[in-house]
Scaffold this active site. Structure first.
Site, PDB file in Angstrom:
ATOM      1  N   SER A  68      38.684   8.339  -4.210  1.00 23.69           N
ATOM      2  CA  SER A  68      38.834   6.976  -3.368  1.00 23.69           C
ATOM      3  C   SER A  68      37.973   5.828  -3.838  1.00 23.69           C
ATOM      4  O   SER A  68      38.160   5.409  -5.133  1.00 23.69           O
ATOM      5  CB  SER A  68      38.777   6.974  -1.932  1.00 23.69           C
ATOM      6  OG  SER A  68      39.296   5.838  -1.395  1.00 23.69           O
ATOM      7  N   HIS A  73      27.931  -4.326  -0.886  1.00 25.36           N
ATOM      8  CA  HIS A  73      27.648  -5.837  -0.923  1.00 25.36           C
ATOM      9  C   HIS A  73      26.152  -6.243  -0.487  1.00 25.36           C
ATOM     10  O   HIS A  73      25.787  -5.598   0.460  1.00 25.36           O
ATOM     11  CB  HIS A  73      28.703  -6.685  -0.003  1.00 25.36           C
ATOM     12  CG  HIS A  73      30.107  -6.338  -0.190  1.00 25.36           C
ATOM     13  ND1 HIS A  73      30.865  -6.938  -1.435  1.00 25.36           N
ATOM     14  CD2 HIS A  73      30.848  -5.364   0.327  1.00 25.36           C
ATOM     15  CE1 HIS A  73      32.078  -6.495  -1.316  1.00 25.36           C
ATOM     16  NE2 HIS A  73      31.944  -5.471  -0.174  1.00 25.36           N
ATOM     17  N   CYS A  88      39.427  10.384   0.350  1.00 27.54           N
ATOM     18  CA  CYS A  88      40.420  11.078   0.514  1.00 27.54           C
ATOM     19  C   CYS A  88      40.231  12.777   0.511  1.00 27.54           C
ATOM     20  O   CYS A  88      39.373  12.900  -0.440  1.00 27.54           O
ATOM     21  CB  CYS A  88      41.651  10.670  -0.013  1.00 27.54           C
ATOM     22  SG  CYS A  88      41.986  10.958  -1.756  1.00 27.54           S
TER      23      CYS A  88
END
Length: 125
Positions: A68, A73, A88
């Site tokens: 995935s 940030h 996943c």
């Protein structure tokens, strides 16, 4: 589509400022961390935002995984970081690897405190 989604909001990070402002350096470290926990990177995007009146621009670092993704940030003017790790578990249970990667991310930034969440995603059947 069973999976595990981990998030962390990191506050008052005590790491060297370069980890909050240098997309290339942070991205390289993210690739190494992904590999170290045994996940498979398939693509990446690292971006440094321009400086503003409040200081150096932040960074977004995203590594697309076969399992995935991770996304980081930074807000250097606030010494803050958000981290997102999602795996996943289609081909196997990657939950321990996701937790190991999140642990490494949190330690990289050395926050004074964190808010972490864990969400089990998808159908259990």
């Amino acid at each position: 589509m069973k999976g595990l989604h981990l998030t962390a909001d990191l506050y008052q990070c005590r790491c060297d400022a370069v980890w909050l402002t240098d997309a290339r350096k942070l991205g390289s470290w993210c690739r190494e961390a992904v590999q170290a926990v045994g996940l498979q990177a398939v693509d990446e995007l690292f971006h440094t935002f321009p400086a503003t009146a409040t200081g150096a621009g932040g960074v977004t670092a995203t590594v697309l995984l076969a399992e995935s993704h991770i996304c980081v940030h930074t807000w250097p003017e606030q010494k803050a970081v958000t981290c997102d790790v999602y795996v996943c578990n289609f081909s196997g249970d990657h939950s321990a690897k996701a937790r190991g990667l999140m642990y490494a991310l949190v330690n990289r930034f050395q926050p004074e405190w964190t808010e972490q969440r864990s969400l089990d995603r998808g159908d259990e059947s």
